[in-house]
Scaffold this active site. Structure first.
Site, PDB file in Angstrom:
ATOM      1  N   ASP A  86      54.153   7.980  -1.486  1.00  0.00           N
ATOM      2  CA  ASP A  86      54.278   6.659  -0.862  1.00  0.00           C
ATOM      3  C   ASP A  86      54.348   6.750   0.655  1.00  0.00           C
ATOM      4  O   ASP A  86      54.687   7.790   1.224  1.00  0.00           O
ATOM      5  CB  ASP A  86      55.511   5.914  -1.412  1.00  0.00           C
ATOM      6  CG  ASP A  86      56.807   6.685  -1.213  1.00  0.00           C
ATOM      7  OD1 ASP A  86      56.828   7.899  -1.479  1.00  0.00           O
ATOM      8  OD2 ASP A  86      57.806   6.082  -0.772  1.00  0.00           O
ATOM      9  N   GLU A 110      59.734   7.555  -2.395  1.00  0.00           N
ATOM     10  CA  GLU A 110      60.676   8.269  -1.524  1.00  0.00           C
ATOM     11  C   GLU A 110      61.235   7.354  -0.432  1.00  0.00           C
ATOM     12  O   GLU A 110      62.408   7.441  -0.085  1.00  0.00           O
ATOM     13  CB  GLU A 110      59.996   9.490  -0.903  1.00  0.00           C
ATOM     14  CG  GLU A 110      60.955  10.449  -0.195  1.00  0.00           C
ATOM     15  CD  GLU A 110      61.308  10.069   1.239  1.00  0.00           C
ATOM     16  OE1 GLU A 110      62.377  10.485   1.717  1.00  0.00           O
ATOM     17  OE2 GLU A 110      60.527   9.330   1.891  1.00  0.00           O
TER      18      GLU A 110
HETATM   19 ZN   LIG Z   1      58.564  11.295   4.439  1.00  0.00          ZN
END
Ligand SMILES: [Zn+2]
Length: 418
Positions: free
Chosen positions: A105, A171
């Site tokens: 991401d 994340e």
């Molecule tokens: Zn990162």
């Protein structure tokens, strides 16, 4: 006759030359990946599936022994899933696995007009740098880890230990659908060696093993508004707010003054930062005052104890002044116990930095906030390392091709080191 060491270093030289040969392929793969946005639903995106599917095609002919999917269900995206990929390459020893964990991401590109070099999802190469959102954070390390394995496979070199590349979702928004999902599935063992190449410095000498706790809070002071010529008729919230903030600033710095040379800066920080607007005119005594603190706290201190000091002082000032002071937490992240400086993964990475880069590694702590924290929380040592210009989340983000290639050499040498 070669000593083992010499043979090892000749093998390493062959691997590094192979990685150099792959430079153009690495650049092309990075550019293909960053064309596909992978934005979280919290930011109006559709998640990582498109990028993950492209990645599955890219890694299909690298020579991994197993490629698994561990998708997490998420109703907020149209595919209903957040992809997580694990690609394994078996080594001579299976008792420990070297994990290289990168995230799929990206954060949104932000203000369009600030992207002056190229558009966020139209990568270009300029002066040895690939410009695009997600280029440095975290696609650079993702591609480095894949090509480290590809180079070893091309040369038919047997890995010393099992290496698993892990490409995770979510994340940037807390990792619920990413690394936390994989930890729940018990993919990781205590003996495993965890590298999270999602932070570092420009030379690649910094090995992050610890992070500080973070505490953000808002202080609201309520007094009584009145005309500034007759302050006795009111209660100046601004004055009480300032007095409280300064007293708190002093108390925290005095009581929590320890330094730890592994951190930069070495001490805890307690900063009064944002200030909300109060009255519109100079001749009004404010009845309300709002200010904020940002605190970054060394991990050995108790965040709860600090909070109780903050609240205790607020109630003392309430009694002393008659104003109402309330403290509202806006962020609280308690740092996990740092990874031990003598953990095998720390020593292995330091050795690789010394032998490949001829640099003296610096082991320490910084702001934190990567997948590594989740491993430290369950007592699995983890290091954060990569070579980056720290362009993450910025407009005109870029990845240096030189770093892309050279970090692959470090990963490859960790895969074959004794
Ligand atoms: Zn990162």
């Amino acid at each position: 006759m070669f000593t083992l060491n010499k043979r090892g270093s000749m093998q390493a030289q062959k691997v590094f030359a192979e990685i150099e040969e792959l430079k153009t392929d690495m650049t092309n793969v990075l550019m293909q990946l960053v064309r596909i946005p992978a934005i979280a639903p919290e930011n109006g995106g559709e998640g990582e599936l498109g990028k993950a599917e492209r990645l599955m095609q890219i890694i299909s002919d690298v020579g991994f022994d197993e490629i698994e999917r561990h998708d997490a269900a998420d109703e907020r995206v149209s595919s209903k899933k957040r992809p997580n990929i694990v690609a394994r390459c078996k080594g001579e020893s299976t008792k420990e696995t070297l994990w290289i964990i990168t995230h799929l991401d990206i954060v949104p590109p932000g203000e369009d007009s600030l992207w002056t070099v190229t558009k966020p999802f139209e990568p270009i190469v300029k002066e040895g740098k690939i410009y695009a959102r997600g280029s440095e954070d975290n696609t650079q390390s993702m591609v480095s880890s894949i090509f480290a394995i590809k180079a070893l496979k091309n040369l038919g070199i047997k890995l010393r230990r099992t290496v698993a590349l892990c490409f995770v979702a979510d994340e940037e928004q807390g990792s619920t659908y990413g690394i936390q999902h994989l930890i729940k599935r018990r993919l990781f063992k205590k003996e495993d060696l965890i590298v999270v190449p999602d932070g570092g410095n420009g030379t690649g000498s910094f090995v992050e093993i610890a992070e500080k706790s973070a505490l953000w809070f808002k202080v609201r002071t309520l007094g009584k508004q009145t005309h500034a010529s007759r302050p006795g008729d009111g209660l100046n919230a601004h004055r009480v707010g300032m007095e409280y903030a300064l007293a708190l600033d002093k108390l925290l710095h005095k009581k929590y003054a320890a330094k730890d040379k592994h951190f930069d800066p070495p001490e805890s920080t307690f900063e009064p930062t944002k200030k909300d607007k109060n009255v519109d005119a100079v001749n009004i005594v404010p009845g309300e005052d709002v200010s904020y603190f940002d605190c970054r706290i060394l991990p050995h201190y108790s965040v709860e104890e600090i909070l109780s000091d903050i609240n205790g002082l607020a109630s003392a000032y309430r009694q002393k002044t008659g104003a109402k002071i309330s403290v509202e937490l806006t962020q609280k992240t308690v740092a996990p116990k740092p990874t031990d400086v003598t953990a095998k993964i720390v020593l292995m990475l330091e050795e690789a930095i010394k032998s490949v880069r001829h640099l003296k590694p610096k082991v320490g702590g910084i702001g934190g906030g990567t997948c590594a924290a989740f491993f430290r929380r369950i007592d699995i040592p983890a290091v954060v390392w990569s070579t980056v210009d720290e362009m993450a989340h910025q407009p005109n983000e870029y990845a240096k091709i030189e770093n892309l290639v050279n970090d692959a050499k470090i990963f490859a040498s960790m895969a074959i080191s004794p």
